[in-house]
Design a protein around this motif. Sequence first.
Motif, PDB file in Angstrom:
ATOM      1  N   ILE A   1       9.072 -75.583 -13.417  1.00 32.95           N
ATOM      2  CA  ILE A   1       9.866 -74.822 -14.398  1.00 32.95           C
ATOM      3  C   ILE A   1       9.347 -73.390 -14.512  1.00 32.95           C
ATOM      4  CG2 ILE A   1      10.473 -74.649 -16.852  1.00 32.95           C
ATOM      5  CD1 ILE A   1      10.482 -77.747 -16.905  1.00 32.95           C
ATOM      6  N   PHE A   2       8.036 -73.245 -14.616  1.00 32.33           N
ATOM      7  CA  PHE A   2       7.488 -71.881 -14.729  1.00 32.33           C
ATOM      8  C   PHE A   2       7.873 -71.038 -13.517  1.00 32.33           C
ATOM      9  CE2 PHE A   2       4.200 -73.627 -17.725  1.00 32.33           C
ATOM     10  CZ  PHE A   2       4.651 -72.915 -18.814  1.00 32.33           C
TER      11      PHE A   2
ATOM     12  N   ASP B   1      24.180 -72.292  -9.624  1.00 34.92           N
ATOM     13  CA  ASP B   1      23.543 -72.315 -10.945  1.00 34.92           C
ATOM     14  C   ASP B   1      23.029 -73.704 -11.303  1.00 34.92           C
ATOM     15  OD1 ASP B   1      23.957 -69.675 -11.342  1.00 34.92           O
ATOM     16  OD2 ASP B   1      25.748 -69.901 -12.568  1.00 34.92           O
TER      17      ASP B   1
ATOM     18  N   SER C   1       1.890 -80.139 -20.647  1.00 33.89           N
ATOM     19  CA  SER C   1       1.199 -79.686 -19.435  1.00 33.89           C
ATOM     20  C   SER C   1       0.261 -78.527 -19.742  1.00 33.89           C
ATOM     21  CB  SER C   1       2.192 -79.313 -18.340  1.00 33.89           C
ATOM     22  OG  SER C   1       2.845 -78.106 -18.625  1.00 33.89           O
ATOM     23  N   GLU C   2       0.732 -77.575 -20.562  1.00 25.93           N
ATOM     24  CA  GLU C   2      -0.091 -76.370 -20.765  1.00 25.93           C
ATOM     25  C   GLU C   2      -1.084 -76.511 -21.913  1.00 25.93           C
ATOM     26  OE1 GLU C   2       0.268 -73.966 -18.375  1.00 25.93           O
ATOM     27  OE2 GLU C   2       1.560 -75.579 -17.648  1.00 25.93           O
TER      28      GLU C   2
ATOM     29  N   LYS D   1      16.224 -73.393 -25.539  1.00 25.78           N
ATOM     30  CA  LYS D   1      16.438 -73.488 -24.088  1.00 25.78           C
ATOM     31  C   LYS D   1      15.310 -72.820 -23.310  1.00 25.78           C
ATOM     32  CE  LYS D   1      21.441 -73.755 -23.702  1.00 25.78           C
ATOM     33  NZ  LYS D   1      22.627 -73.031 -23.250  1.00 25.78           N
ATOM     34  N   ASN D   2      14.771 -71.744 -23.871  1.00 25.91           N
ATOM     35  CA  ASN D   2      13.742 -70.998 -23.130  1.00 25.91           C
ATOM     36  C   ASN D   2      12.348 -71.317 -23.662  1.00 25.91           C
ATOM     37  OD1 ASN D   2      14.279 -69.646 -25.561  1.00 25.91           O
ATOM     38  ND2 ASN D   2      13.445 -67.741 -24.766  1.00 25.91           N
TER      39      ASN D   2
ATOM     40  N   ALA E   1      13.152 -82.884 -23.512  1.00 27.84           N
ATOM     41  CA  ALA E   1      12.236 -83.234 -22.424  1.00 27.84           C
ATOM     42  C   ALA E   1      11.458 -82.009 -21.964  1.00 27.84           C
ATOM     43  CB  ALA E   1      13.013 -83.823 -21.254  1.00 27.84           C
ATOM     44  N   LYS E   2      12.157 -80.913 -21.778  1.00 27.62           N
ATOM     45  CA  LYS E   2      11.505 -79.694 -21.298  1.00 27.62           C
ATOM     46  C   LYS E   2      10.488 -79.197 -22.328  1.00 27.62           C
ATOM     47  CE  LYS E   2      12.753 -75.028 -19.843  1.00 27.62           C
ATOM     48  NZ  LYS E   2      13.872 -74.112 -19.673  1.00 27.62           N
TER      49      LYS E   2
ATOM     50  N   ASP F   1      18.596 -64.105 -17.534  1.00 29.39           N
ATOM     51  CA  ASP F   1      17.443 -65.007 -17.566  1.00 29.39           C
ATOM     52  C   ASP F   1      17.814 -66.368 -16.986  1.00 29.39           C
ATOM     53  OD1 ASP F   1      16.105 -63.010 -18.789  1.00 29.39           O
ATOM     54  OD2 ASP F   1      16.240 -63.843 -20.804  1.00 29.39           O
TER      55      ASP F   1
ATOM     56  N   GLY G   1       5.886 -78.881 -15.011  1.00 33.75           N
ATOM     57  CA  GLY G   1       5.586 -77.603 -15.670  1.00 33.75           C
ATOM     58  C   GLY G   1       5.540 -76.471 -14.653  1.00 33.75           C
TER      59      GLY G   1
ATOM     60  N   GLU H   1      11.644 -70.199 -13.371  1.00 35.94           N
ATOM     61  CA  GLU H   1      12.186 -69.328 -14.424  1.00 35.94           C
ATOM     62  C   GLU H   1      11.606 -67.923 -14.373  1.00 35.94           C
ATOM     63  OE1 GLU H   1      11.690 -71.276 -18.214  1.00 35.94           O
ATOM     64  OE2 GLU H   1      13.371 -72.634 -17.848  1.00 35.94           O
TER      65      GLU H   1
ATOM     66  N   VAL I   1       7.427 -81.521 -22.090  1.00 36.47           N
ATOM     67  CA  VAL I   1       6.691 -81.387 -20.821  1.00 36.47           C
ATOM     68  C   VAL I   1       5.878 -80.094 -20.783  1.00 36.47           C
ATOM     69  CG1 VAL I   1       7.018 -80.885 -18.377  1.00 36.47           C
ATOM     70  CG2 VAL I   1       8.089 -82.878 -19.372  1.00 36.47           C
ATOM     71  N   LEU I   2       6.488 -78.987 -21.189  1.00 37.38           N
ATOM     72  CA  LEU I   2       5.752 -77.719 -21.097  1.00 37.38           C
ATOM     73  C   LEU I   2       4.594 -77.670 -22.097  1.00 37.38           C
ATOM     74  CD1 LEU I   2       8.395 -74.963 -20.306  1.00 37.38           C
ATOM     75  CD2 LEU I   2       7.035 -76.349 -18.773  1.00 37.38           C
TER      76      LEU I   2
ATOM     77  N   ALA J   1      19.306 -82.780 -24.423  1.00 36.11           N
ATOM     78  CA  ALA J   1      19.437 -81.711 -23.417  1.00 36.11           C
ATOM     79  C   ALA J   1      18.202 -80.829 -23.338  1.00 36.11           C
ATOM     80  CB  ALA J   1      20.664 -80.857 -23.727  1.00 36.11           C
TER      81      ALA J   1
ATOM     82  N   HIS K   1      17.116 -70.407 -17.177  1.00 30.31           N
ATOM     83  CA  HIS K   1      16.557 -71.491 -17.996  1.00 30.31           C
ATOM     84  C   HIS K   1      16.825 -72.816 -17.304  1.00 30.31           C
ATOM     85  CE1 HIS K   1      16.057 -68.467 -20.957  1.00 30.31           C
ATOM     86  NE2 HIS K   1      17.337 -68.283 -21.119  1.00 30.31           N
ATOM     87  N   TYR K   2      15.785 -73.483 -16.905  1.00 29.62           N
ATOM     88  CA  TYR K   2      15.952 -74.789 -16.277  1.00 29.62           C
ATOM     89  C   TYR K   2      16.186 -75.842 -17.359  1.00 29.62           C
ATOM     90  CZ  TYR K   2      14.476 -73.404 -11.577  1.00 29.62           C
ATOM     91  OH  TYR K   2      14.412 -72.838 -10.326  1.00 29.62           O
ATOM     92  N   ALA K   3      16.887 -76.887 -16.965  1.00 33.63           N
ATOM     93  CA  ALA K   3      17.076 -78.022 -17.872  1.00 33.63           C
ATOM     94  C   ALA K   3      16.376 -79.227 -17.265  1.00 33.63           C
ATOM     95  CB  ALA K   3      18.560 -78.295 -18.060  1.00 33.63           C
ATOM     96  N   LEU K   4      15.880 -80.059 -18.153  1.00 36.96           N
ATOM     97  CA  LEU K   4      15.147 -81.241 -17.699  1.00 36.96           C
ATOM     98  C   LEU K   4      15.726 -82.459 -18.376  1.00 36.96           C
ATOM     99  CD1 LEU K   4      12.596 -82.353 -16.241  1.00 36.96           C
ATOM    100  CD2 LEU K   4      11.328 -81.873 -18.328  1.00 36.96           C
TER     101      LEU K   4
END
Lengths: 376, 331
Positions: A10-11, A347, B58-59, B132-133, B50-51, A89, A7, A14, B54-55, B47, A91-94
């Motif tokens: 990513i924060f 990227d 976690s938060e 995505k965001n 997971a993100k 912007d 977390g 981004e 996780v976010l 794709a 945007h990360y991918a996981l």
Amino acid sequence: MRELLIGNIIFLGEIPSQAGTWQSDEETSSIDYSVRARFFAERLLELGVDECTTDSSGNPIGIIKGSDPNRAPILVVAELDSLYTPPGDIHYALTEDSIVGPGLMDNAIGAAAILSIPDILQRLKLEFRSDIIIAGICNTMQDDRNMLLYDTFLDSLGCKPVASIIVKGGQLGRLNYFSDAVVRANVVCVRRDEEREAADNMIEVITEIVSRLLTIRTPKKPQTALNVGIIKAGYKYGDPAATAKLGLEVHSTDNAVLADIIRQVHDILDLVRYEERADISFLTMAEMGASNLGWNHELTKAAIAVLRGLALEPDVYPSVSELYYFLKRKLPAVTIGIATGYNYHQDDTSAAIPSVFKGLAQLMGLLMAIDEMEKQ
Amino acid sequence: MSSDQKNWLKKRTFHHSQFSDIRKLVEAKEKRSLKISLCFPTLNEEATIAKEIVLMRSELQLRHPLIDEIVVIDSGSKDNTCQVARDFGAKVYLAEDILPALDPFRGKGENLWKALYVLEGDIILYIDADIKNIHPRFAYGLLGPLLMEEEVRFVKAFYDRPIALDQKVVKPTGGGRVTELVTRPLFSIFYPELSQVIQPLSGEYAAFRDCLDCIPFPIGYGIETSMLMDIYENLGMNAMAQVDLDKRVHRNQTTLALGRMSFGIIQTFLAKLKATGKVDLHTELFKKMIQYELSEGEYRQLEHLIEIVERPPIIELPEYLEKFPQRKLRS
């Protein structure tokens, strides 16, 4: 801890890191804060560090108090910026086993790792004898003179840490305990419009300079290198370029050899200046000397032992960045990497998630080893 | 619309930043002894899932105990969605495994409806799995009005919806074609109050369980429209709110796909109008969406059968009442 660390990565990755993306509430503030620095400071506060502040440059700093007030603190620092920032912007991918996104290795992972320290200490109920100072250093990658910000930061620190750990995103296993002598400089060529015989196109002038720089012999012993890393010139296909800029770096394990190479660079610039009748300036952006903590220093030994304890082969090579500013002040310091990553400054920079946890274990292990050192 | 009704937009439109003090939300939740469930309906979302998990974990679980459970209801993904979701700590259910005695259907509405059976929360939060965001604001923004405003029972998201045209270009206000060309005109004619809902088709909303378990769920495209109409009929505008979640980056859809979506929404709308007596239909409604595409210099006709399949209010299911007996007392 996995979700908390990911977390944070990513924060941090981004959130915009450029100076000026966040305005201070204080009307008198003259610092160009970044949203990322603001996030870093807020998260430190939220995690309940004992003290949280920003220094005169806007660097967020948190202090976790140790049990022994007589011991010198341990300093842990990471750059907060991303060296490569694409437009728009981010945007990360996981995925199951990797994180992907620009700026990840330089230096979202490094910053996230040090931001996770308070969480780890709380959740594992770990206590240290020394205070731990956690500092995110801002704007280190947004300006040509970025490295000098470390100088300013250390000047304003107000205490002498027993040891410092500089945390980078990658690569896991790296260990820098000595630095090369380095000069980074911009060579700027400007056309003399009023002079009849003057060169018309500064791209040709800069090309001439590059050709001549390549004739400089750099010795293998002491190990020395000259690299032309940046060229910027021109605006239109059909117009000769009125200005041109070249960025070069010279580094050597020997201060005298470096000085000699720089003298040769100046000679070349003088020659081209007169032959081509162009205004050519040499602007030093960063100047660092060769320095060495020493293989036998207990911090180096501790870092090696932690790496070996994690079954990692230490990758020892000279630092060409901030480590020098610590060592020149006689502050014991090493640089370590957290993750195994790929495609730096693109990227699709990626990092293997399992490596991040090993890197974090390395960081915590080294902190604990420093805390147990008797000589304080 | 009366002036009171017109005031809804002002009174019940929030911005997520009004609820960013998550500790206050946790306090309000604990004071009212509420449980909150977050549901991601998925189909091939490896794709992004997971993100998202996780976010949120976690938060809003580990740092602040706002969300009590995170659940993925999957329609049968062919990719690694379920495994990835499990790995990152979500409870994962295949929609067809929930209430197996019922004939299975495929569709987002089916997942949302079946989620009501497996989720434990008093408040249900639905978030699409293709964002995505993703950011915790998607959750706390929607939960805020439910926890802080006594009368609010249902909250809908709206955004400035850029569309990811490729990896680098984002077109800032390109979303919402179906909303502006289909849903809002229909609302304006038949339910003018609902035309104040800025993005009636947004896939993110939160509601108290009792608001959702007593309404039918179309399994296909019409779920969002139908849900709004039913909640409006049952509770009125004052029980509804909308929250600006800023930007949402999602996948773009082709015009043909949006055409089929519009067809499904109009079908649902007409059925609802007929059921409520607002219109009489004296003709058969055809169930095939007919479209054309140019292929090798010739127009080719495409037909898609789009049928309204609707799950009944889940409170009518004995299995549901057995699991949530307190709902029986209230019903």
